[in-house]
Design a protein around this motif. Structure first.
Motif, PDB file in Angstrom:
ATOM      1  N   TYR A 130      -4.794  -6.039   1.573  1.00  0.00           N
ATOM      2  CA  TYR A 130      -3.989  -5.490   0.565  1.00  0.00           C
ATOM      3  C   TYR A 130      -3.202  -6.642  -0.518  1.00  0.00           C
ATOM      4  N   LEU A 131      -3.144  -7.811   0.217  1.00  0.00           N
ATOM      5  CA  LEU A 131      -2.803  -8.921  -0.246  1.00  0.00           C
ATOM      6  C   LEU A 131      -3.848  -9.307  -1.457  1.00  0.00           C
ATOM      7  N   VAL A 132      -5.114  -9.314  -1.190  1.00  0.00           N
ATOM      8  CA  VAL A 132      -5.983 -10.005  -2.214  1.00  0.00           C
ATOM      9  C   VAL A 132      -6.271  -8.919  -3.304  1.00  0.00           C
ATOM     10  N   HIS A 133      -6.303  -7.694  -3.145  1.00  0.00           N
ATOM     11  CA  HIS A 133      -6.414  -6.770  -4.419  1.00  0.00           C
ATOM     12  C   HIS A 133      -5.066  -6.365  -4.703  1.00  0.00           C
ATOM     13  N   LYS A 135      -2.440  -4.326  -3.576  1.00  0.00           N
ATOM     14  CA  LYS A 135      -2.319  -3.166  -3.456  1.00  0.00           C
ATOM     15  C   LYS A 135      -1.079  -2.929  -2.480  1.00  0.00           C
ATOM     16  N   LEU A 136      -0.400  -1.599  -2.364  1.00  0.00           N
ATOM     17  CA  LEU A 136       0.228  -1.241  -1.340  1.00  0.00           C
ATOM     18  C   LEU A 136       0.174   0.116  -0.626  1.00  0.00           C
ATOM     19  N   SER A 137       0.549   0.403   0.570  1.00  0.00           N
ATOM     20  CA  SER A 137       0.536   1.671   1.026  1.00  0.00           C
ATOM     21  C   SER A 137       1.812   1.629   1.991  1.00  0.00           C
ATOM     22  N   MET A 471      -9.745  -0.661  -1.185  1.00  0.00           N
ATOM     23  CA  MET A 471      -8.550  -0.739  -1.652  1.00  0.00           C
ATOM     24  C   MET A 471      -8.699  -0.169  -3.285  1.00  0.00           C
ATOM     25  N   ASP A 472      -9.877   0.189  -3.798  1.00  0.00           N
ATOM     26  CA  ASP A 472     -10.014   0.839  -5.080  1.00  0.00           C
ATOM     27  C   ASP A 472      -9.207   2.244  -5.280  1.00  0.00           C
ATOM     28  N   GLU A 473      -8.872   2.754  -4.028  1.00  0.00           N
ATOM     29  CA  GLU A 473      -8.475   4.027  -3.836  1.00  0.00           C
ATOM     30  C   GLU A 473      -6.809   3.909  -3.623  1.00  0.00           C
ATOM     31  N   GLN A 474      -6.407   2.609  -3.607  1.00  0.00           N
ATOM     32  CA  GLN A 474      -4.795   2.361  -3.297  1.00  0.00           C
ATOM     33  C   GLN A 474      -4.186   2.456  -4.429  1.00  0.00           C
ATOM     34  N   LEU A 479       2.357   0.391  -9.374  1.00  0.00           N
ATOM     35  CA  LEU A 479       2.309   1.778  -9.433  1.00  0.00           C
ATOM     36  C   LEU A 479       3.184   2.381  -8.002  1.00  0.00           C
ATOM     37  N   PHE A 480       2.871   1.763  -7.062  1.00  0.00           N
ATOM     38  CA  PHE A 480       3.481   2.260  -5.731  1.00  0.00           C
ATOM     39  C   PHE A 480       5.147   2.132  -5.750  1.00  0.00           C
TER      40      PHE A 480
END
Length: 487
Positions: A130-133, A135-137, A471-474, A479-480
């Motif tokens: 999540y860090l390198v891309h 992204k969040l969940s 991660m492409d799907e997160q 946006l999160f």
């Protein structure tokens, strides 16, 4: 029992909020008041946290949607360290998954020539991806970035709603009895009497300095003592808003870059021991442009005791390491819950043993965080300025010295190849890996006749490729936050 807190800010109002929650179920009378002056401006730093902040929020029963929007807050999954070794970087994720063998990583790194940033994939794949891309969940274990002044005000309102009385007044002096206990705070408006006084007055330590104590400096190893800070607007928020604090090494120190919802908070942590203030300022502006700045100063060290007579210190009045890794809010949290632990053992009665236990626990915490921060400098590979040359070649890190249990013992085990359990080693071991230091003997590992490769390289690299696809799907960090907090 009556407790009077001197000083607001994050330390004072965090303490007030927690004590007000504790008072609601502790089964004895606990009266809490705060004396603070709004003319005393809190330090505009401390906007990044470690995972320990969740202990405070969970104890108060506060959820993300209760406070984040009000405080310009964002999620923090870890820290990115850049250029502590020239041209390299690594991520330090918050630990969530089970650690694997550190020894295996260092062997594989030498044999296969992996770059140090891939250690993050090895040790903590679930957080690191999540860090390198960016992204969040909802499944992530996170800390936060926030506007410290706004969070302080949120906690002030929380405490007042729970019955804490907040007085706007200016402190002048104290009265003390023959044993040195404080009997009253003398302020412009009136005097304030209590059984115990909590010092949340920052570096001034206005109450702790009134009782017998000893200052233990850290400035022989943690040499930074000054910050240039600024607020920078986003140019492209969707790309610039990250889920980590960026810590970048500069010529005379390092710079934080903290992504709040409304802007980026940046600060250059440094010392002028090897250069001039003008050169430092120019280096900052070369990197961030001609922005409005302010200067903050601090000292590294701690008092020998944080609980003396009837004075208890919380926050920078007790001690300070430096802003790297945001350990000082963690220190606030530890001090507060060590206090509630002491209060709860005998339903408000505090003995000499309780004071000694408080002082031991808090001092041990400061010493551990100190050495944890030192690890970032110990393993750095820079000597391109007088500052970094001093850190690399002149500082006596004193590995043998220990004060109770702290990271110095662990650090010694890393530098002498005495691997312990990964639970003990994880923090400094991860820093060593990210800074491309190996506890093993590479000359033997890469020797043609000694190579023994049990590491599944193809599986490791295929996992990295799969993580990218996953991660492409997160949702991106921007946006999160937009969809969950800032609707």
């Amino acid at each position: 029992m009556k407790i009077c807190i001197l000083g607001g800010g994050l330390a004072g109002f965090s303490t007030a909020a927690v004590l007000s929650k504790y008072a609601s179920f502790c089964n004895y009378d606990l009266d809490i008041e705060v004396v603070h002056s709004s003319s005393v401006k809190p330090i505009k730093a401390g906007e990044s946290t470690q995972i320990h902040i969740n202990l405070l929020l969970d104890y108060l029963g506060v959820f993300d949607n209760d406070w984040m929007k009000e405080c310009d807050a964002t999620y923090k999954v870890g820290v990115k360290f850049q250029d502590f070794n020239h041209g390299t970087h690594f991520y330090y994720p918050f630990f969530q998954t089970k650690c694997v063998s550190g020894k295996e990583w260092f062997e594989a790194k030498e044999i296969h020539g992996f770059t140090p940033d891939l250690a993050s994939y090895y040790f903590q794949p679930e957080q690191y991806k999540y860090l390198v891309h960016n992204k969040l969940s909802t499944q992530l274990s996170t800390a936060y970035h926030f506007n410290a002044s706004k969070l302080s005000n949120f906690l002030k309102n929380y405490a007042e709603a729970n019955g804490v009385v907040v007085h706007e007044d200016t402190f002048r002096d104290v009265t003390q009895d023959a044993r040195g206990n404080i009997r009253a705070l003398l302020c412009n408006g009136r005097s304030y009497h209590a059984d115990y006084y909590i010092d949340c007055t920052g570096f001034n330590a206005l109450l702790l300095n009134k009782v017998p104590n000893k200052w233990i400096p850290f400035d022989k190893t943690l040499i930074n003592n000054r910050v240039i800070r600024a607020s920078i607007p986003y140019k492209n928020k969707s790309n610039e808003l990250k889920n980590f604090t960026n810590s970048t090494a500069f010529k005379h120190g390092w710079c934080w870059d903290i992504p709040l919802w409304t802007h980026r908070s940046v600060g250059y942590v440094h010392t002028t021991q090897f250069t001039t203030e003008e050169e430092i300022d120019q280096e900052f502006r070369d990197h961030f442009g001609d922005v409005e700045t302010e200067i903050l100063t601090f000292k590294t060290g701690r008092f020998e005791k944080g609980f003396v007579n009837n004075v208890i210190a919380v926050g920078t009045s007790n001690g300070f390491t430096e802003p790297l890794e945001a350990t000082n809010i963690s220190a606030i949290v530890q001090n507060i819950f060590t206090l509630t632990e002491m209060l709860s053992k005998r339903k408000g009665t505090i003995t000499k043993l309780d004071k000694d236990m408080f002082n031991h626990k808090v001092s041990e915490g400061f010493d551990t965080w100190r050495t944890f921060i030192e690890c970032h400098y110990i393993f750095a590979k820079r000597s391109d300025s007088d500052y970094w040359n001093h850190i690399s070649h002149d500082i006596n890190w004193d590995y043998e010295t220990t004060s109770g249990f702290n990271y110095r013992e662990i650090l010694q085990s890393i530098t002498t190849r005495e691997f312990r359990s990964c639970d003990d080693l994880l923090g400094p071991l991860f820093i060593a890996a990210g800074q491309d230091y190996t506890p093993l003997a590479p000359d033997f590992l890469i020797h043609p006749e000694n190579k023994k490769d049990n590491f599944n390289k193809s599986r490791f690299l295929s996992d990295i490729a799969y993580y990218k696809q996953e991660m492409d799907e997160q949702l991106s960090t921007y946006l999160f936050l937009k969809e969950t907090i800032y609707k």
